[in-house]
Design an enzyme around this catalytic site. Structure first.
Site, PDB file in Angstrom:
ATOM      1  N   PHE A 167      12.767   3.013 -22.892  1.00 46.25           N
ATOM      2  CA  PHE A 167      11.382   2.580 -22.736  1.00 46.25           C
ATOM      3  C   PHE A 167      11.203   1.881 -21.385  1.00 46.25           C
ATOM      4  CE2 PHE A 167       8.070  -0.719 -23.385  1.00 46.25           C
ATOM      5  CZ  PHE A 167       6.995   0.151 -23.439  1.00 46.25           C
ATOM      6  N   GLN A 168      10.225   2.307 -20.647  1.00 41.46           N
ATOM      7  CA  GLN A 168       9.909   1.758 -19.315  1.00 41.46           C
ATOM      8  C   GLN A 168      11.060   1.871 -18.334  1.00 41.46           C
ATOM      9  OE1 GLN A 168       7.958  -2.112 -19.882  1.00 41.46           O
ATOM     10  NE2 GLN A 168       6.012  -1.015 -20.004  1.00 41.46           N
ATOM     11  N   MET A 205     -15.497   6.210   7.159  1.00 42.38           N
ATOM     12  CA  MET A 205     -14.688   6.937   8.124  1.00 42.38           C
ATOM     13  C   MET A 205     -14.561   8.413   7.754  1.00 42.38           C
ATOM     14  SD  MET A 205     -13.302   6.845  10.945  1.00 42.38           S
ATOM     15  CE  MET A 205     -12.699   5.292  11.613  1.00 42.38           C
ATOM     16  N   LYS A 236      18.007  -5.982 -17.152  1.00 42.47           N
ATOM     17  CA  LYS A 236      17.731  -7.161 -17.971  1.00 42.47           C
ATOM     18  C   LYS A 236      19.017  -7.873 -18.401  1.00 42.47           C
ATOM     19  CE  LYS A 236      14.749  -8.559 -21.772  1.00 42.47           C
ATOM     20  NZ  LYS A 236      13.766  -8.131 -22.775  1.00 42.47           N
ATOM     21  N   GLU A 254       0.226  -4.787  -9.803  1.00 40.89           N
ATOM     22  CA  GLU A 254       1.410  -5.003  -8.964  1.00 40.89           C
ATOM     23  C   GLU A 254       1.204  -4.534  -7.526  1.00 40.89           C
ATOM     24  OE1 GLU A 254       1.475  -3.702 -11.992  1.00 40.89           O
ATOM     25  OE2 GLU A 254       2.984  -4.734 -13.217  1.00 40.89           O
TER      26      GLU A 254
HETATM   27  C1  LIG Z   1      -5.516   4.789  -0.440  1.00 43.06           C
HETATM   28  C2  LIG Z   1      -6.295   5.614   0.513  1.00 43.06           C
HETATM   29  N1  LIG Z   1      -7.013   6.672   0.063  1.00 43.06           N
HETATM   30  C3  LIG Z   1      -7.738   7.421   0.923  1.00 43.06           C
HETATM   31  C4  LIG Z   1      -7.755   7.133   2.257  1.00 43.06           C
HETATM   32  C5  LIG Z   1      -8.562   7.993   3.224  1.00 43.06           C
HETATM   33  N2  LIG Z   1      -9.617   7.202   3.865  1.00 43.06           N
HETATM   34  C6  LIG Z   1      -9.479   6.675   5.100  1.00 43.06           C
HETATM   35  S1  LIG Z   1     -10.802   5.789   5.599  1.00 43.06           S
HETATM   36  C7  LIG Z   1     -11.611   6.123   4.152  1.00 43.06           C
HETATM   37  C8  LIG Z   1     -12.999   5.597   3.915  1.00 43.06           C
HETATM   38  C9  LIG Z   1     -13.016   4.122   3.762  1.00 43.06           C
HETATM   39  O1  LIG Z   1     -14.290   3.763   3.293  1.00 43.06           O
HETATM   40  P1  LIG Z   1     -14.691   2.243   3.172  1.00 43.06           P
HETATM   41  O2  LIG Z   1     -13.624   1.468   2.508  1.00 43.06           O
HETATM   42  O3  LIG Z   1     -16.038   2.154   2.570  1.00 43.06           O
HETATM   43  O4  LIG Z   1     -14.715   1.768   4.699  1.00 43.06           O
HETATM   44  P2  LIG Z   1     -15.637   2.286   5.901  1.00 43.06           P
HETATM   45  O5  LIG Z   1     -14.937   3.421   6.559  1.00 43.06           O
HETATM   46  O6  LIG Z   1     -16.948   2.690   5.320  1.00 43.06           O
HETATM   47  O7  LIG Z   1     -15.734   1.114   6.803  1.00 43.06           O
HETATM   48  C10 LIG Z   1     -10.838   6.926   3.325  1.00 43.06           C
HETATM   49  C11 LIG Z   1     -11.275   7.429   2.008  1.00 43.06           C
HETATM   50  C12 LIG Z   1      -6.961   6.054   2.684  1.00 43.06           C
HETATM   51  N3  LIG Z   1      -6.861   5.706   3.966  1.00 43.06           N
HETATM   52  N4  LIG Z   1      -6.262   5.305   1.796  1.00 43.06           N
END
Ligand SMILES: Cc1ncc(C[n+]2csc(CCOP(=O)(O)OP(=O)(O)O)c2C)c(N)n1
Lengths: 567, 191
Positions: free
Chosen positions: A113-114, A475, A163, A51
């Site tokens: 439930f749910q 990042m 529902k 979802e």
């Molecule tokens: C749902 C979620 N969890 C954690 C983060 C923290 N976060 C920001 S950038 C990043 C790394 C992203 O890595 P990737 O998808 O490989 O992209 P890249 O930076 O390597 O281009 C993380 C873990 C986030 N923004 N969103």
């Protein structure tokens, strides 16, 4: 006409102009799914695989089209899975309507439930929400929900339908007459005093800068923005979501602002004597340290949401109003002026930045994200809808893929939701089937919602997936490199063989390891009518520059050295 | 609690809201989300059956009147918001204070204090008495300090209700839509 609640839901969606909805069935929403069988010619239901994907698809659809995106889920776990997507839409003011099933009215409050208190749980991540307890209210509520989602400052609205309400039968009369929401009055224009104050500041400014945000496109003020900038010779800096508000090759556009934005923009903002903030909200990612933010400027802030005014940055002229309306009030009275010296100074900053461009550095033998994005831009004629995920690739997309048209650069800016990009690109393609759509995602974020590969295959939706694989949560790794002494805790990433994965889903794919293959990869993607996956295997430890470290002064950017000045 | 003859640093806001389930929850959620510190919040009926009235007193450390009003106004069920802080207004707080009165001295002391304030003893027994005091928040606070030495054993305050003075009437014509069993909403009143 006597109809069941479930049928009323679908009749109302059709009257709102909905053609596609993204969802997943379950017990408490089954009556509505059953009713769909009568409306298959008018309403297409896309079965997602989670979802969260449905909520991002609805959001992507909304961002690409400006129309309301619809997602649908069952009670309990189905509804809670929507929450990340609703929060994402809320932060970026995206019009989404979510319909969720709920346990029957008599069972509410019994931990049935749910059963989850979905209106309670989504209170902070929706613009408004409803629990429908009488079938007679249903049509009226749906009409209200769409109105609230798309007007004023747009945002997600959730309708929780028990529902038994879906099964109840009533006379269906569509509420044609206008909506009456006495507590909902989005502001319209500026008053005369405010206009005079704005004109006065505009006339006397020597170093003005426009900050253009997402609100420009949402209010349809693109032409007015351009007129303002041209006639008063004001350089434009864009927020991340403001990209596309005006063609980025327009001579008045300096670039985009903030943490990884163009240095010239950040310098211009810091040195300005007038900021004209249009439909943006001074998020901490664009201001840096607010105590030292643009210290010598007067500030005009026009936004449709009065609670954004004076929230983060105190301004001199706060104007609550629809941007297009307000600019149309201002422009006829505005004098044309020019600031050649100021524009020259900005040009110097831009030239300095050009010399630091990684594409001008000697990087032979390596495949860099900037090269991939630059070449994607080149070979798609800079004309695709790009939907990025979150991380380094997202920032580099913003740096190296300039956009010419509104609503062609989609990304989760406010919430920074990894997993957004790929499903949102599916939604965008449903909304804009005639456009070329590229999801640009990291190896990390893609794995959060890659189950939607099956959805893309089942729908044969023509999205091109560009995975920028750096084998790291890039990042986060960058922050670890800069601020945690390169202790790469939990950021190196093992991924599946993405091409084999695509094959398992029946999706054509290609792996690119050398820059010479990028053009071919675009041609390959374009040759296939349906989903395609391209994996770009890039350098593992790239850095995104410039960078304003979190909380630092906006002008205090970490920069890449100029060519020939590398350490 | 110290005596605050003129409480500063407080924002008093009145909101007219739809009398519907969940509205209080929305407001509480908003204040928590925006980290507004609520001093007191009262909800009561008005002369209109479908409209409730809230008086909210907020600490001004993380909020200002504009911020509170602008955020409250974003809630769809909030019909209107009025900031009373810098407007002449009447505000009232009510306290019920149970005081130890187990000897003649303390009973006399209590009666004497009550004579100096708009306070009255509403229940009295051999051990304790309940005093009712009505006034501005500060006045009630002052009274409480007066009786504290007698020994307060239980206390409750309603929180402030407030109303602007004069002919600036703060009202709404709001009537909710009526849902008929065989049709859609009919508006009895359109604003
Ligand atoms: C749902 C979620 N969890 C954690 C983060 C923290 N976060 C920001 S950038 C990043 C790394 C992203 O890595 P990737 O998808 O490989 O992209 P890249 O930076 O390597 O281009 C993380 C873990 C986030 N923004 N969103």
């Amino acid at each position: 006409m006597k109809l069941k609640g479930a049928e009323i839901i679908l009749e109302c969606l059709i009257r709102e102009g909905v053609e596609v909805m993204f969802g997943y069935p379950g017990g408490a929403i089954l009556p509505t799914y059953d009713a769909m069988t009568k409306y298959t010619d008018k309403l297409h239901h896309v079965l997602v695989r989670h979802e969260q994907g449905a909520s991002h698809m609805a959001d992507g659809y909304a961002r690409a089209t400006g129309k309301v995106g619809v997602c649908i889920a069952t009670s309990g776990p189905g509804a809670t899975n929507l929450i990340t997507g609703l929060a994402t839409a809320m932060m970026d003011s995206s019009p989404v309507v979510a319909i969720t099933g709920q346990v029957t009215v008599p069972a509410i409050g019994s931990d049935a439930f749910q059963e989850t208190d979905v209106t309670g749980a989504t209170l902070p991540v929706t613009k408004h929400n409803y629990l429908v307890t009488e079938v007679e209210e249903l049509a009226y509520i749906i009409k209200e929900a769409f109105h609230i989602a798309r007007t004023g400052r747009p945002g997600p609205v959730l309708i929780d339908v028990p529902k038994d309400v879906q099964n109840a039968i009533t006379e269906f009369i569509y509420p044609e007459d206008d909506i009456h929401l006495p507590g909902y009055r989005p502001p319209e224009g500026a008053d005369d005093d405010e206009i005079e104050e704005m004109l006065d500041l505009l006339k006397n400014a020597e170093r003005p800068v426009i900050l253009a945000g997402h609100g420009v496109t949402m209010s349809g003020a693109n032409a007015e923005l351009q007129e303002l900038a041209e006639r008063a010779q004001i350089p434009i800096t864009l927020t991340l979501l403001g990209k596309g508000a005006i063609p980025e090759d327009h001579p008045m556009v300096v670039g985009w602002m903030g943490m990884h934005g163009d240095a010239a923009c950040n310098h211009a903002i810091q040195e300005a004597d007038l900021l004209i903030a249009l439909g943006m909200r001074f998020d901490d990612r664009v201001t840096g340290n607010i105590k030292t933010y643009s210290p010598n400027s007067k500030k005009i802030h026009i936004d449709i949401d009065p609670s954004e005014l004076n929230k983060n940055i105190l301004v001199d002229v706060p104007v609550a109003g629809d941007l297009k309306t307000v600019l149309r009030q201002v422009l006829p009275k505005m004098q044309d002026v020019s600031h050649p010296e100021w524009l020259n100074r900005i040009r110097d900053w831009q030239e300095d930045a050009d010399e630091r461009d990684i594409l001008k550095h000697d990087t032979s033998g390596k495949l860099l994200t900037a090269q991939v994005i630059n070449d994607l831009w080149k070979y798609t004629d800079g004309n695709a809808i790009t939907v990025s995920d979150v991380g380094q690739h997202q920032m580099i997309e913003a740096q190296y893929y300039p956009h010419q048209r509104p609503s062609t650069m989609l990304t989760s800016g406010g919430l920074g939701t990894m997993g957004f990009g790929f499903p949102a690109s599916i939604g965008a393609k449903f909304g804009k089937p005639e456009e070329e759509v590229w999801a640009i995602v990291g190896d990390g974020g893609f794995q959060m919602t890659l189950c939607e590969l099956a959805t893309a295959r089942q729908e044969n939706i023509n999205v091109n997936i560009a995975i920028i694989n750096n084998a790291f949560l890039g990042m986060v790794r960058q922050w670890q490199e800069l601020f945690y002494d390169r202790r790469y805790q939990s950021t190196p990433m093992l991924s599946p063989d993405f091409c084999k994965l695509a094959e398992a889903y029946g999706i054509p794919s290609m792996r690119v390891t050398d820059r010479s293959q990028v053009q071919e990869s675009v041609e390959f993607a374009r040759s296939i009518d349906g989903p395609v996956l391209i994996e770009y295997v890039v350098e593992k430890e790239e850095m995104v520059y410039p960078m304003v470290p979190a909380g630092a002064d906006l002008h205090d950017m970490k920069r890449r050295p100029k060519t020939g000045e590398e350490a | 609690m110290t005596i605050q003859p003129n409480p500063t640093g407080k924002i008093t806001v009145v909101a007219l809201v739809e009398n519907k389930p969940g509205v209080l929850n929305r407001i509480a959620s908003l204040f928590r989300r925006r980290a507004f510190n609520v001093d007191s919040l009262t909800v009561g009926r008005t002369h209109r059956p479908h409209v409730s009235r809230m008086t909210i007193v907020v600490d001004s450390e993380r909020a200002n009147p504009h911020k509170v009003a602008a955020n409250l106004s974003k809630l769809i069920n909030v019909i209107d918001v009025q900031i009373l802080t810098n407007m002449p207004h009447i505000s009232r707080d009510l306290a019920l204070i149970k005081v130890r009165t187990d000897d003649a001295d303390s009973r006399n002391n209590l009666t004497e204090i009550c004579d100096l304030y708009p306070a009255r003893i509403v229940d009295i027994g051999p051990e304790v008495a309940i005093v009712e005091m009505i006034g501005t928040e500060a006045y009630v606070a002052e009274f409480i300090e007066r009786v504290r030495p007698l020994g307060i054993v239980e206390m409750v305050r309603t929180g402030v209700v407030a109303m602007g003075r004069g002919t600036r009437i703060y009202d709404t014509e709001y009537e909710p839509p009526v849902f008929t069993k065989n049709g859609a909403a009919k508006h009895t009143n359109v604003i």
